[in-house]
Design an enzyme around this catalytic site. Structure first.
Site, PDB file in Angstrom:
ATOM      1  CE  LYS A   1      -3.918   1.920   2.671  1.00  0.00           C
ATOM      2  NZ  LYS A   1      -4.788   1.687   3.856  1.00  0.00           N
TER       3      LYS A   1
ATOM      4  CB  SER B   1      -7.960   3.454   2.880  1.00  0.00           C
ATOM      5  OG  SER B   1      -7.066   2.881   3.833  1.00  0.00           O
TER       6      SER B   1
ATOM      7  CB  SER C   1      -8.166   0.517   5.735  1.00  0.00           C
ATOM      8  OG  SER C   1      -8.810   1.759   5.908  1.00  0.00           O
TER       9      SER C   1
END
Length: 598
Positions: free
Chosen positions: A78, A152, A176
């Site tokens: 990420k 996210s 997330s």
């Protein structure tokens, strides 16, 4: 490159390092530069440099292939986690910088042989559960492109679900690392806070941030977390595992469920969850509805109270100097933190502590809490109309987890009738991660769904690994299930594992003048297998257990019939002179049954 689990990848390439080069050339051909799940894709020289480091150590004899448990395994990161030499943007180009060093978790994974192949898209500054709040574009659901991917950690979930990498790292502050797993039919491990270091991670809410793991299987997620985790002196919120938690759930697990589950009118998700609960009961679990008020109240605190000011602190500089560079929804959320005072922040902490205490007390009676990972899902078009409201709905069963210091494992569950995934999450107290994973592996085997959005199925279950946080103890007498001293195990979170037998070179004796009655086990050339029970006791509780064992008994190392060596009860030879040899009965319970019936 065919999608592979970690074990398959290592088995395929660990003994033939040069095959890795060809494999990565194939992987590079499969990754599209137009795929907005990626923000940055590693260049050929960056991949080659990582492989060369491994090859040099192997070829020089400094290390062997066995020293790299993740040898050559491709993974994604990420883009709010630093990878040396690669840009970190947190999905905000104006914020972007090139990282000088690896985040702690990246360094540990690279040291195990894993290869970073790129950085993935996310809701900007990890603020959102939707996967749409990014200037790089909304990441689409891997089952239906009209729907959101969840966020996210949207890009990380997407590339794992499609089999482009073996695993990916995300972060999880409010869910997330779980919501995108549910929406894409993969596993999302949200570890205990402080297990995986956040050094080198762009903060969202430092008190609640966790690095999470996405994988196609629970086995893979657990392996990755074990490699990446561990105490980090550089992280002020890092914690050492106290090694007091159980290794597994009870044989008949007792799960809490919300007494009045909320699905916001989504009957498809409600039906899928009901089917999953039925499946859990069919597998022997006991489901107990509980009052969910404290959970809901704590969930509301994360965005509707002073806790949002943590996000303001994290990105305050860009909010002040370049607010136009931020996603409008993210900017509004982060800016709202300026509305709270220091007094508000302290009151928020008092409220959090009170609710967290209630929640942990409620969960103390159960193995875990089972919830729908998200109560609903929405299309990209719907999300554009109600970006805050629908995001809030997604967090109904996730927002409270870190505030209450709980760990969680998002698992695939029964699909909705429209073909979209609808996963479940198991939530347990801090450091119960291993118990969650043990149950999750069995659940995934029983469900036997396709992995992610691929047509690949779960490989045969691997042999159970010995836990470094537990001691396996063989009990032979008064500590057996149903016997008077069994509570000395259960009171210390010891869990029954299996019935077994010793090797054939043991004899069993009924000791004289012991209360409660106890046997003594002794090694002998002329013996026979003796029935035992194997229990896993948390490492930190093992000393307490041994301290309660009276002479002439003690703990030594026993050999089992199948050749395994475990800790177990032994007896001083002097106590055997006036004892009764009961070896022929093959075990303490068999002798007691016969003895009491005559």
């Amino acid at each position: 490159m065919a999608v592979a689990t970690l074990s398959e990848w290592v088995a395929s390439y660990s003994l033939h390092p040069q095959q890795l080069v060809a494999a990565y050339q194939q992987l590079d051909a499969e990754i599209s530069r137009d795929d907005n799940a990626w923000i940055y894709i590693a260049r050929h020289d960056e991949i080659h440099a990582q492989l060369t480091t491994i090859f040099q150590m192997i070829n020089s004899g400094e290390k062997q292939t066995a020293d790299f448990p993740l040898l050559g395994v491709p993974f994604a990161v990420k883009d709010n986690i630093d990878v040396a030499g690669m840009p970190t943007s947190a999905a905000c180009p104006a914020f972007s910088y090139r990282a000088d060093k690896d985040a702690t978790v990246i360094a540990r994974l690279k040291a195990a042989g894993a290869i970073v192949v790129g950085k993935t898209n996310l809701d900007q500054f990890a603020t959102g559960l939707v996967g749409t709040r990014s200037p790089f574009g909304a990441v689409k659901n891997t089952f239906n492109p009209d729907y959101v991917s969840g966020g996210s950690s949207s890009g990380s979930a997407s590339v794992v679900a499609r089999g482009l990498v073996c695993f990916a790292l995300g972060t999880d502050t409010a869910g997330s690392g779980r919501v995108p797993a549910a929406f894409n039919n993969i596993v999302g491990l949200k570890p205990t806070k402080g297990w995986l270091s956040t050094v080198g991670v762009v903060p969202a809410c430092r008190l609640n941030d966790c690095v999470s793991v996405f994988a196609l299987t629970v086995e893979d997620a657990e392996t990755v977390a074990t490699v990446a985790g561990g105490y980090d002196l550089q992280d002020p919120y890092s914690r050492k595992n106290p090694q007091t938690a159980p290794a597994r759930f009870h044989q008949k697990p007792r799960f809490a469920i919300p007494d009045q589950p909320e699905f916001f009118g989504d009957t498809l998700s409600a039906t899928a969850f009901a089917k999953t609960l039925q499946r859990l009961e069919q597998q022997g679990a006991e489901l107990v509805p509980i009052d969910f008020t404290a959970f809901s109240q704590l969930a509301e605190q994360l965005y509707q109270g002073a806790w949002v000011a943590e996000r303001t602190v994290a990105v305050g500089k860009i909010l002040k100097n370049q607010p136009q560079a931020m996603d409008p929804t993210v900017r509004d959320i982060v800016a709202s933190g300026l509305n709270y005072s220091a007094c508000d922040a302290w009151q928020a902490e008092y409220t959090r502590a009170e609710l967290a205490q209630k929640i942990n007390a409620q969960l103390g009676e159960f193995d875990a809490l089972v919830v729908p990972t998200s109560p609903t899902i929405h299309t990209l078009a719907e999300m554009a109309q109600q970006p805050v409201r629908y995001n809030s709905q997604f967090g109904t069963y996730t927002n409270f987890t870190n505030l209450a210091d709980l760990c969680a494992l998002a698992l695939p569950g029964d699909f909705r009738a429209d073909g979209l995934p609808a996963g479940i999450t198991l939530i347990a107290p801090a450091w119960h991660d291993q118990a969650l994973s043990h149950f999750g592996k069995g659940w995934q085997q029983a469900l036997n769904l396709p992995l992610g959005a691929t047509d690949k199925t779960l490989p045969a279950g691997a042999a159970e690994k010995t836990s470094a946080s537990h001691v396996r103890v063989a009990v032979v007498g008064a500590h057996l299930r149903g016997m008077p001293l069994n509570h000395q195990l259960t009171a210390r979170n010891a869990i029954f594992i299996e019935e077994s037998r010793t090797a054939a070179n043991y004899r069993l004796y009924a000791l004289a003048n012991t209360q409660p009655p106890k046997p003594g086990l002794a090694r002998s050339e002329a013996g026979q297998p003796i029935a035992v029970e194997l229990w896993d006791i948390p490492l930190a509780r093992f000393g307490e257990f041994v301290a309660e064992i009276p002479a002439p008994l003690g703990i030594g190392t026993l050999t089992l019939e199948d050749g395994r060596h475990v800790k177990g009860f032994i007896c001083e030879s002097a106590a055997l002179h006036d004892a009764t040899d009961i070896t022929a009965w093959g075990g303490w319970k068999a002798w007691l049954t016969r003895h009491h019936s005559t």
